[in-house]
Write an enzyme that holds these catalytic residues in place. Structure first.
Site, PDB file in Angstrom:
ATOM      1  N   GLY A 149       1.007  -1.294  -0.180  1.00  0.00           N
ATOM      2  CA  GLY A 149       0.112  -0.066  -0.046  1.00  0.00           C
ATOM      3  C   GLY A 149       0.880   1.338   0.017  1.00  0.00           C
ATOM      4  O   GLY A 149       2.145   1.102   0.104  1.00  0.00           O
ATOM      5  N   CYS A 150       0.056   2.567  -0.046  1.00  0.00           N
ATOM      6  CA  CYS A 150       0.995   3.578  -0.366  1.00  0.00           C
ATOM      7  C   CYS A 150       1.604   3.985   1.207  1.00  0.00           C
ATOM      8  O   CYS A 150       2.704   4.399   1.024  1.00  0.00           O
ATOM      9  CB  CYS A 150      -0.142   4.625  -0.597  1.00  0.00           C
ATOM     10  SG  CYS A 150      -1.872   4.650   0.134  1.00  0.00           S
ATOM     11  N   TYR A 151       0.821   3.949   2.223  1.00  0.00           N
ATOM     12  CA  TYR A 151       1.533   4.505   3.486  1.00  0.00           C
ATOM     13  C   TYR A 151       2.765   3.559   3.737  1.00  0.00           C
ATOM     14  O   TYR A 151       3.640   3.712   4.385  1.00  0.00           O
ATOM     15  CB  TYR A 151       0.534   4.413   4.614  1.00  0.00           C
ATOM     16  CG  TYR A 151      -0.168   5.685   4.733  1.00  0.00           C
ATOM     17  CD1 TYR A 151       0.231   6.844   5.016  1.00  0.00           C
ATOM     18  CD2 TYR A 151      -1.836   5.478   4.891  1.00  0.00           C
ATOM     19  CE1 TYR A 151      -0.579   7.895   5.196  1.00  0.00           C
ATOM     20  CE2 TYR A 151      -2.577   6.405   5.043  1.00  0.00           C
ATOM     21  CZ  TYR A 151      -2.081   7.746   5.182  1.00  0.00           C
ATOM     22  OH  TYR A 151      -2.555   8.998   5.419  1.00  0.00           O
ATOM     23  N   THR A 152       2.473   2.199   3.649  1.00  0.00           N
ATOM     24  CA  THR A 152       3.429   1.140   4.020  1.00  0.00           C
ATOM     25  C   THR A 152       4.752   1.318   3.011  1.00  0.00           C
ATOM     26  O   THR A 152       5.956   1.513   3.507  1.00  0.00           O
ATOM     27  CB  THR A 152       3.005  -0.322   3.802  1.00  0.00           C
ATOM     28  OG1 THR A 152       2.386  -0.371   2.520  1.00  0.00           O
ATOM     29  CG2 THR A 152       1.903  -0.519   4.780  1.00  0.00           C
ATOM     30  N   THR A 154       5.714   4.001   1.490  1.00  0.00           N
ATOM     31  CA  THR A 154       6.661   5.217   2.072  1.00  0.00           C
ATOM     32  C   THR A 154       7.379   5.080   3.389  1.00  0.00           C
ATOM     33  O   THR A 154       8.333   5.216   3.306  1.00  0.00           O
ATOM     34  CB  THR A 154       5.632   6.514   2.252  1.00  0.00           C
ATOM     35  OG1 THR A 154       4.693   6.479   1.482  1.00  0.00           O
ATOM     36  CG2 THR A 154       6.559   7.832   2.613  1.00  0.00           C
TER      37      THR A 154
END
Length: 340
Positions: A149-152, A154
């Site tokens: 995912g995106c948060y992960t 980053t």
């Protein structure tokens, strides 16, 4: 040339996949699935694709998709994905799953954080995590990849060099992250309506966000240390982008120059990581597959700033990176040059 299908063609990540694929020299889009009535043309679902892709969204069965496509991007919601992925693999497709269904190793942890009993638990722990900068060798030979995912993405990319080099303590890490509204998906929700989120800035899921155990698991696997983070996400009234400011305690006295040198060494040969001297902004990486990051030392603490486009490097772009590795193409194919 390989043929690919997209399951769940109506969302933002599916749209970004199509925008990338239409310019990929070795990929042809041959199947789109959706449960919308009437098999609408893709341009009716995503008007920006008018005149660019001539294909309809159909309610296809796995065997029907497998007759058209060797590779499948699964952009279905959590829990819906694990219900169909085994069928696609059995039908001979290789799958890049953009949901969280195969990211966690422990089915009990999955049930705790996602509220569902995992129906395909034997693949948990053996499915490679789809972050090419860390796990490219496993991705190349996989039939199923758990796209991050995106948060992960980053958070993991920002912390991996320091943790793997033993330069920061693995405990007590604080991740303060902000995301644009598209990170919540295309399905209408009260909190992401324009009148609710515009001219506002808010934290959410404090201490309970589902990405926290994923970040800890992958960083523990990558560094060989037991990693613990405090992750707090925030909603920013912009379309896209993620910026994370991360705070960690150094294991010894360390300088900014030493940290930047280690980060650049760690990411040598990784084409989509840009370690920069300046403080990066979300506009720098918007509409690209780049993750930008820098490091500072402030009052004896290590401070890392990282940002990426949540829909591209945080979802669809890295999914195409994974496809390229699985199909034996250059990792950057279809992704460079990139930008709006």
């Amino acid at each position: 040339m390989v043929n690919v299908g997209i399951l769940g063609a109506t969302g933002y990540t599916a749209l970004e996949l199509m925008r990338i694929i239409v310019n990929h020299p070795e990929v042809e889009l041959t199947a789109l699935t959706s449960r919308q009535e009437g098999s609408p043309h893709v341009s009716a679902v995503h008007p920006s694709l008018t005149g660019r892709i001539d294909i309809r969204c159909e309610d296809l069965k796995p065997r029907e998709v497998a007759e058209r496509a060797q590779y499948v991007f699964c952009a279905l919601p959590h829990a819906a994905s694990m219900a169909v992925v085994p069928e696609y693999i059995a039908a001979g497709c290789k799958v890049i799953d953009l949901s969280a269904d195969y990211r966690l190793n422990d089915p009990a942890v999955y049930a705790q954080w996602y509220g569902h009993v995992h129906t395909d638990p034997t693949r948990l722990g053996s499915t490679p995590y789809g972050l090419p900068e860390l796990f490219a060798d496993r991705i190349r030979s996989a039939d199923l990849v758990a796209n991050p995912g995106c948060y992960t993405s980053t958070s993991i990319l920002a912390l991996a060099p320091a943790l793997c080099a033993g330069l920061v303590e693995p405990q007590g890490i604080i991740i303060d992250a902000k995301s644009g509204v598209s990170g919540a998906g295309r399905t209408p929700k009260l909190g992401t309506l324009y009148a609710e989120c515009n001219e506002s800035f808010s934290a959410y899921s404090v201490g309970t966000h589902r990405h926290m155990p994923e970040i800890e698991q992958v960083l523990t696997q990558a560094s060989g240390k037991s990693v613990e983070v405090l992750f707090t996400p925030h909603l920013v009234p912009m379309d896209r982008g993620i910026l994370a400011t991360i705070y960690a305690k150094p294991t010894r006295a360390v300088t900014q120059e030493e940290l930047l040198a280690e980060y650049r060494r760690f990411y040598i040969g990784k084409p989509f990581i840009r370690v920069v001297d300046h403080l990066p902004t979300t506009k720098d990486s918007a509409y690209t597959n780049f993750c930008d990051m820098t490091v500072r030392v402030v009052k004896g603490r290590v401070l890392i700033v990282a940002c990426l486009d949540n829909l591209i490097k945080g979802a669809s772009g890295v999914a195409v990176q994974n496809l390229n590795l699985m199909a034996g193409f250059p990792e950057t194919m279809g992704l460079l040059p990139c930008g709006r």
